[in-house]
Motif scaffolding. Structure first.
Motif, PDB file in Angstrom:
ATOM      1  N   ILE A 166     -81.970  32.564  13.609  1.00  0.00           N
ATOM      2  CA  ILE A 166     -80.933  33.599  13.725  1.00  0.00           C
ATOM      3  C   ILE A 166     -80.890  34.090  15.165  1.00  0.00           C
ATOM      4  N   GLN A 167     -79.688  34.166  15.711  1.00  0.00           N
ATOM      5  CA  GLN A 167     -79.492  34.680  17.067  1.00  0.00           C
ATOM      6  C   GLN A 167     -79.448  36.200  17.025  1.00  0.00           C
ATOM      7  N   ASN A 168     -80.337  36.843  17.735  1.00  0.00           N
ATOM      8  CA  ASN A 168     -80.357  38.298  17.823  1.00  0.00           C
ATOM      9  C   ASN A 168     -79.343  38.697  18.889  1.00  0.00           C
ATOM     10  N   THR A 169     -78.200  39.213  18.463  1.00  0.00           N
ATOM     11  CA  THR A 169     -77.121  39.533  19.408  1.00  0.00           C
ATOM     12  C   THR A 169     -77.287  40.894  20.058  1.00  0.00           C
ATOM     13  N   ILE A 170     -78.229  41.698  19.571  1.00  0.00           N
ATOM     14  CA  ILE A 170     -78.468  43.016  20.140  1.00  0.00           C
ATOM     15  C   ILE A 170     -79.868  43.030  20.736  1.00  0.00           C
ATOM     16  N   GLY A 171     -80.018  43.650  21.858  1.00  0.00           N
ATOM     17  CA  GLY A 171     -81.334  43.737  22.486  1.00  0.00           C
ATOM     18  C   GLY A 171     -81.584  42.543  23.389  1.00  0.00           C
ATOM     19  N   SER A 172     -82.661  41.833  23.158  1.00  0.00           N
ATOM     20  CA  SER A 172     -83.063  40.742  24.040  1.00  0.00           C
ATOM     21  C   SER A 172     -82.134  39.536  23.963  1.00  0.00           C
ATOM     22  N   GLY A 173     -81.424  39.372  22.881  1.00  0.00           N
ATOM     23  CA  GLY A 173     -80.537  38.230  22.729  1.00  0.00           C
ATOM     24  C   GLY A 173     -81.265  36.941  22.385  1.00  0.00           C
ATOM     25  N   GLU A 174     -82.564  37.026  22.154  1.00  0.00           N
ATOM     26  CA  GLU A 174     -83.327  35.833  21.815  1.00  0.00           C
ATOM     27  C   GLU A 174     -83.150  35.472  20.336  1.00  0.00           C
ATOM     28  N   ALA A 175     -83.269  34.208  20.058  1.00  0.00           N
ATOM     29  CA  ALA A 175     -83.191  33.744  18.677  1.00  0.00           C
ATOM     30  C   ALA A 175     -84.569  33.854  18.042  1.00  0.00           C
ATOM     31  N   GLU A 176     -84.577  34.081  16.745  1.00  0.00           N
ATOM     32  CA  GLU A 176     -85.842  34.151  16.027  1.00  0.00           C
ATOM     33  C   GLU A 176     -85.671  33.508  14.653  1.00  0.00           C
ATOM     34  N   TYR A 177     -86.799  33.086  14.092  1.00  0.00           N
ATOM     35  CA  TYR A 177     -86.764  32.443  12.781  1.00  0.00           C
ATOM     36  C   TYR A 177     -86.897  33.483  11.677  1.00  0.00           C
ATOM     37  N   PHE A 178     -86.107  33.313  10.644  1.00  0.00           N
ATOM     38  CA  PHE A 178     -86.155  34.154   9.464  1.00  0.00           C
ATOM     39  C   PHE A 178     -86.700  33.288   8.342  1.00  0.00           C
ATOM     40  N   SER A 179     -87.794  33.701   7.741  1.00  0.00           N
ATOM     41  CA  SER A 179     -88.468  32.897   6.718  1.00  0.00           C
ATOM     42  C   SER A 179     -87.890  33.197   5.342  1.00  0.00           C
ATOM     43  N   GLN A 180     -87.541  32.152   4.623  1.00  0.00           N
ATOM     44  CA  GLN A 180     -87.051  32.315   3.255  1.00  0.00           C
ATOM     45  C   GLN A 180     -88.230  32.362   2.296  1.00  0.00           C
ATOM     46  N   GLY A 181     -88.082  33.110   1.273  1.00  0.00           N
ATOM     47  CA  GLY A 181     -89.092  33.125   0.219  1.00  0.00           C
ATOM     48  C   GLY A 181     -88.846  31.968  -0.725  1.00  0.00           C
ATOM     49  N   GLY A 182     -89.789  31.713  -1.577  1.00  0.00           N
ATOM     50  CA  GLY A 182     -89.614  30.639  -2.551  1.00  0.00           C
ATOM     51  C   GLY A 182     -88.738  31.096  -3.712  1.00  0.00           C
ATOM     52  N   ASP A 183     -87.869  30.245  -4.158  1.00  0.00           N
ATOM     53  CA  ASP A 183     -87.030  30.549  -5.315  1.00  0.00           C
ATOM     54  C   ASP A 183     -87.842  30.389  -6.585  1.00  0.00           C
ATOM     55  N   LYS A 184     -87.475  31.161  -7.591  1.00  0.00           N
ATOM     56  CA  LYS A 184     -88.020  30.938  -8.926  1.00  0.00           C
ATOM     57  C   LYS A 184     -87.026  30.002  -9.595  1.00  0.00           C
ATOM     58  N   SER A 185     -87.463  28.803  -9.909  1.00  0.00           N
ATOM     59  CA  SER A 185     -86.526  27.838 -10.490  1.00  0.00           C
ATOM     60  C   SER A 185     -87.232  26.984 -11.531  1.00  0.00           C
ATOM     61  N   LEU A 186     -86.399  26.389 -12.390  1.00  0.00           N
ATOM     62  CA  LEU A 186     -86.907  25.499 -13.410  1.00  0.00           C
ATOM     63  C   LEU A 186     -85.841  24.457 -13.708  1.00  0.00           C
ATOM     64  N   GLY A 187     -86.246  23.197 -13.693  1.00  0.00           N
ATOM     65  CA  GLY A 187     -85.387  22.110 -14.141  1.00  0.00           C
ATOM     66  C   GLY A 187     -85.922  21.608 -15.465  1.00  0.00           C
TER      67      GLY A 187
END
Length: 175
Positions: free
Chosen positions: A71-92
């Motif tokens: 994700i590009q941080n458009t406010i402040g430093s303008g640096e990009a950072e990673y946003f970690s997704q959590g695991g989905d609860k799923s069942l097949g």
């Protein structure tokens, strides 16, 4: 995993009797294929009644989690950072039932199968404050369920000793 090809040509593994891979010297019935042919032969009936029931499960705990999102941080430093997704609860869940046998012994046979594929998923998203990138306190959970039904019927007939006919019908709506 599930034997799917695309949205309109899905075929569960439980219907497959044989997979033939031909890289050269294949028959004219395959038209102008130049690189090779993958032919899938479906199961058919016989002179004895046979059937099977089964189920497979694919729990989300055994799946990998989603990739981190840049994700590009458009406010402040303008640096990009990673946003970690959590695991989905799923069942097949993949139950299957099939039955095959004679209609007229040594002349006409049938094979039928019903194999739905049921997927359920729950995803919780924790939103960040767009300015500080700190957790904003907003948490939302989304859930969904999809079912793919596969019904298959095949009829085989041998009216003469040197002639064998077959017809197959596959029904696979998505909802």
């Amino acid at each position: 995993r599930t034997g799917t090809l695309d949205g309109t040509s899905d075929l569960p593994f439980s219907l497959v009797q044989e997979v033939q891979i031909k890289s050269s010297g294949f028959e004219a019935e395959y038209g102008g294929a130049t690189g090779g042919v993958v032919n899938i032969v479906t199961k058919g009936g016989s002179n004895q009644f046979r059937g099977e029931f089964g189920a497979q499960f694919r729990p989300g705990k055994l799946q990998t989690r989603g990739r981190d999102i840049l994700i590009q941080n458009t406010i402040g430093s303008g640096e990009a950072e990673y946003f970690s997704q959590g695991g989905d609860k799923s069942l097949g869940f993949f139950p299957s039932a099939s039955l095959g046998g004679p209609i007229l012994k040594d002349k006409v046979w049938f094979y039928g199968s019903y194999t739905p594929q049921i997927f359920s998923r729950e995803r919780t998203i924790r939103y960040l404050n767009p300015v500080t990138r700190a957790p904003a306190g907003l948490v939302q959970t989304y859930s969904g369920k999809s079912t793919s039904e596969y019904m298959f019927l095949r009829l085989d007939a041998q009216p003469f000793s040197k002639l064998r006919l077959n017809a197959a019908y596959t029904y696979n709506p998505f909802h």
